[in-house]
Structures are given as structure tokens and as C-alpha cells.
Write an enzyme that holds these catalytic residues in place. Sequence first.
Site, PDB file in Angstrom:
ATOM      1  N   VAL A 114       0.825  -1.208   0.000  1.00  0.00           N
ATOM      2  CA  VAL A 114       0.000   0.000   0.000  1.00  0.00           C
ATOM      3  C   VAL A 114       0.861   1.261   0.000  1.00  0.00           C
ATOM      4  CG1 VAL A 114      -1.692   1.336   1.315  1.00  0.00           C
ATOM      5  CG2 VAL A 114      -1.946  -1.142   1.089  1.00  0.00           C
ATOM      6  N   ASP A 166      10.925   3.888   5.661  1.00  0.00           N
ATOM      7  CA  ASP A 166      10.801   2.536   6.199  1.00  0.00           C
ATOM      8  C   ASP A 166      11.983   2.259   7.112  1.00  0.00           C
ATOM      9  OD1 ASP A 166      10.600  -0.488   6.357  1.00  0.00           O
ATOM     10  OD2 ASP A 166       9.017  -0.114   4.899  1.00  0.00           O
ATOM     11  N   LYS A 215      15.561  -2.893   2.460  1.00  0.00           N
ATOM     12  CA  LYS A 215      14.515  -2.559   1.493  1.00  0.00           C
ATOM     13  C   LYS A 215      14.733  -1.156   0.914  1.00  0.00           C
ATOM     14  CE  LYS A 215      10.175  -3.660   2.346  1.00  0.00           C
ATOM     15  NZ  LYS A 215       8.768  -3.602   2.868  1.00  0.00           N
ATOM     16  N   THR A 251      -0.666  -4.078   9.489  1.00  0.00           N
ATOM     17  CA  THR A 251      -1.579  -4.353  10.605  1.00  0.00           C
ATOM     18  C   THR A 251      -1.969  -5.833  10.526  1.00  0.00           C
ATOM     19  OG1 THR A 251      -3.467  -3.621   9.250  1.00  0.00           O
ATOM     20  CG2 THR A 251      -2.459  -2.004  10.724  1.00  0.00           C
ATOM     21  N   LYS A 275      -6.647  -3.347  -5.840  1.00  0.00           N
ATOM     22  CA  LYS A 275      -6.590  -4.771  -6.158  1.00  0.00           C
ATOM     23  C   LYS A 275      -5.157  -5.111  -6.553  1.00  0.00           C
ATOM     24  CE  LYS A 275      -9.577  -4.717  -9.506  1.00  0.00           C
ATOM     25  NZ  LYS A 275     -10.027  -3.306  -9.529  1.00  0.00           N
ATOM     26  N   PRO A 333     -16.587 -18.877  -9.559  1.00  0.00           N
ATOM     27  CA  PRO A 333     -16.263 -19.994  -8.665  1.00  0.00           C
ATOM     28  C   PRO A 333     -14.791 -20.373  -8.773  1.00  0.00           C
ATOM     29  CG  PRO A 333     -17.437 -20.782 -10.602  1.00  0.00           C
ATOM     30  CD  PRO A 333     -17.477 -19.283 -10.663  1.00  0.00           C
ATOM     31  N   CYS A 363      -5.679  -9.200   2.234  1.00  0.00           N
ATOM     32  CA  CYS A 363      -6.812  -8.357   2.647  1.00  0.00           C
ATOM     33  C   CYS A 363      -8.048  -9.133   3.080  1.00  0.00           C
ATOM     34  CB  CYS A 363      -7.185  -7.396   1.508  1.00  0.00           C
ATOM     35  SG  CYS A 363      -5.918  -6.153   1.173  1.00  0.00           S
ATOM     36  N   LYS A 366      -3.655 -15.008  -6.690  1.00  0.00           N
ATOM     37  CA  LYS A 366      -4.380 -14.512  -7.849  1.00  0.00           C
ATOM     38  C   LYS A 366      -3.351 -14.140  -8.912  1.00  0.00           C
ATOM     39  CE  LYS A 366      -5.842 -10.243  -7.953  1.00  0.00           C
ATOM     40  NZ  LYS A 366      -6.568  -8.987  -7.675  1.00  0.00           N
TER      41      LYS A 366
END
Length: 442
Positions: free
Chosen positions: A11, A30, A35, A86, A152, A253, A261, A322
Site C-alpha cells: 500500500v 521505512d 529494502k 496491521t 486490487k 467460482p 486483505c 491470484k
Amino acid sequence: MKIAVIGTGYVGLVTGTCFSNSGNDVTCIDIDEKKIAGLKQGEIPIYEPGLKEMVLRNAEEGRLKFTTDTPAGVREAEIVYLAVGTPQGDDGSADLSAMWAVVKAIAPHLREDAIVVTKSTVPVGTNATIYGMLQELTGRDCDVASNPEFLKEGAAIDDFMKPDRVVVGVRRPEVSDKLEQLYSPFLRTEKPFLSMSPESAEMTKYVANALLATKISFINEMANLCEKMGGDINDVRRGIGHDSRIGFAFLFPGVGYGGSCFPKDVRALNAMTVSKGLEPTMLRAVDEINERQKSVMANKLDAHFGGDLSGKRIAIWGLAFKPETDDIREAPALVLVDWLLEKGAAVVAHDPEAIPNVRAELGDKIEYSERRMATLDGADALCILTDWKAYHQPDFAEMYQLLKEPVVLDGRNLYDPARMAARGYCYHSIGRVSVDGRNGKK
């Protein structure tokens, strides 16, 4: 505007990069030195289409900077975004320890007119807690806003640049005006900027994700029933989706949802509901259905091989939860892999992006291949777990020759059952009757 973004995870990095792309001066902060050093060298820690090119371009033009120096990063910032992790706690609620640590770290260095904005997904009431903490730590009232993300994975850049809506939770209209100005380049197509209370904004994020997760669990439960009744869930999906009250989104399906998330947010909302003395009947069902659905491929394999997979070689296409991401958090593929290993099967897997992350978690417990077709050589069955476009149009004749047995278990319904039978395959999918076109061959 001068913006600081604390946290360079999924994010935070997308947020900071997109804001810099619209002309703002952005510093991403950060505590992970490795990183930040990598980002300064153009090494992107996550896979997200278009992100690397945008980071490199804005960094080269001086609008996007990376640092581990929190005081220097926030000192001149007009807006400070909090985008820290979180994670889910043991009881399902969100662990906010990183958020509290950041608030304490930034408090002494904030400009008097700085706006602190939570971008992380946080429980309702977090904004109010941060407001109280900053009041105590600074001795003054600080503006704290909520601005939940609706990104997304795999389409985050497009989602940020062309949002359906922007939601902000504020206490003063002046803060809303400032944030609307910040987002104005992304709202030029009359998309709504929705200003509300911080509590409503925090709730909006959870309710949105829980509702989308509910749609997935619902269609999966109906798919399992449809399969038992001899129907075709794809036909049913078309039959209901053309109803304008229902639509098609998230009614595909499969083998269950995963990622960072939906699982976490459904459980966190469940924990919030319980904490207020209410019964989260539907939320619990959504999570339980999804966890069961992650075992649907194992059940089909178990039935096909009569419960004995010892010594079987199983090919897997797709490890990420995904397509268009390398994220394997809560991925259904890993549930299947663990089950196969317990059953004594050998596993060989392909994924366009997620292999390094799986290798880091599983090591050499399974085999990996950079080529999808190579996984099929001598395999007793192929299982498809992720809807990568590279899996949509394979050479079915070559697949047939490579597989020891022409058995395909398709967890994403990529192929037509009748055509697979005509090609000589034994084909299992989700919510559709299985077909067997082997006729005793091979």
C-alpha cells in the site's frame, strides 16, 4: 504538496509512487534498511504491473525519495500517510503495535499544520486513538484523517490513478478540502470524493472487503451444490449475473480467496463484532466456507486416485493467490501443496512470478519449473490453481503427450468440459460435472 509515506509495503509504495507521479514531492520511509537501499537502486520488493517503471521515472525526476530517517522524512511534510502493516493477531483482530510505534516516532517532528492520514486498514476507533496519542505527545490538537485504500493486487496502479471513489474520514472540513485537492488529478472523470466521519471511513473499508468476500464464498458454495445436482455453475452465473441487481463481479467460482486483505479483514470485522457483544453469523460463515473451499482440489484428487497419492507426481500451475501478483499469503495453492506432501506425493510447480516466494517458504520440498509445460512431463495429474493468462490457451496435444495420465483438475474453470473430453482428457472443474474422454486410452 510535500508528502511523507511511512511504510514501503504494498500500500505504501503504490500510494507514494502514484502521488509523486501527479507532481507531489514524496518521501517514502521505512525502518528496513535493506529494502530502502534496494529501492534507491531501483529494486522493487513486490511484483505489481507498471510499478517499477513508475518508481524509476519519478525517482529519476526527483519527486520520489526513499529514506530510513523518520525525523527528516516527516519534518517538512504537509501530509503524513501511515501505511504500516496491521497483521492478524492470534484472536483474529488487527495487531496495531507497528502503528502505535510509528505515531510515537513521528509526534516530535510533525509540522504544526501537518495532517496525519491512516492508509492502513485499521479497526474502527483507531483514528480517534491516534488523535488522542498525538494530543498527549505534542500538547496540541493534530489533524488526523482516515483514507482507506481500495487497491486490487495486480491492478493497483490503475485503481489508484482511476479510482471508483475516494473515501476520507475527517473532523474538520478544511482537512477534507486539502485531501480533495491532493486527489483532484485522479478525480477528473467525475468520480466521487466522499467525506465522512473517521469511524465511517474506517468501517467502509472493512464492509467493502467483507461484502466482496461474501460474494466469493456464496458462489463457491453454490458451485459445490450445482456440481452435486448435475448443473453447470457457469450457466447459473450467467443466469443471475445479467440481473442488474446482482451483476457479475466477484461471482467466479474457484478454490477460495487468499491474499493480504480479504481473510484478514473478514476476521478482524468478526473480532470487532464479537467485541461489541454481537453475533457475526454471516462473517463466520464466509470465512469457514472459504477455508473449506481451499480443500476442494484435495478432495477431488483424493476421489480420483482412490485415496492413495503415495508416489504420484502432481503438476501445479499457479502458486500466487491470484494472477498478476507474486503474493502467496493465504494462497489456496499452498494448502494443496501441504496436503499433497502429507499424502506422499511429489509436487512440481510453475508460476510466472511467485516461485521465489514459495521457495523461500518451502525450500526444496517441491520441484519448481520456469516453464509451464515442463511440469507436465511424467505427471499423473495437472492442477490449475491461479488464473494466469498463460494457462488459458496451452497446446493441449502436447499436454496430452507429456502427462503420464491425461488428468486435469481445473480450479479456475479455464476450459470447456466437452472440448476437454473430446481431446481425450479426464477433466474435473468447479461447479460442473466432471467428464472423462479417455475411453480406456493412456
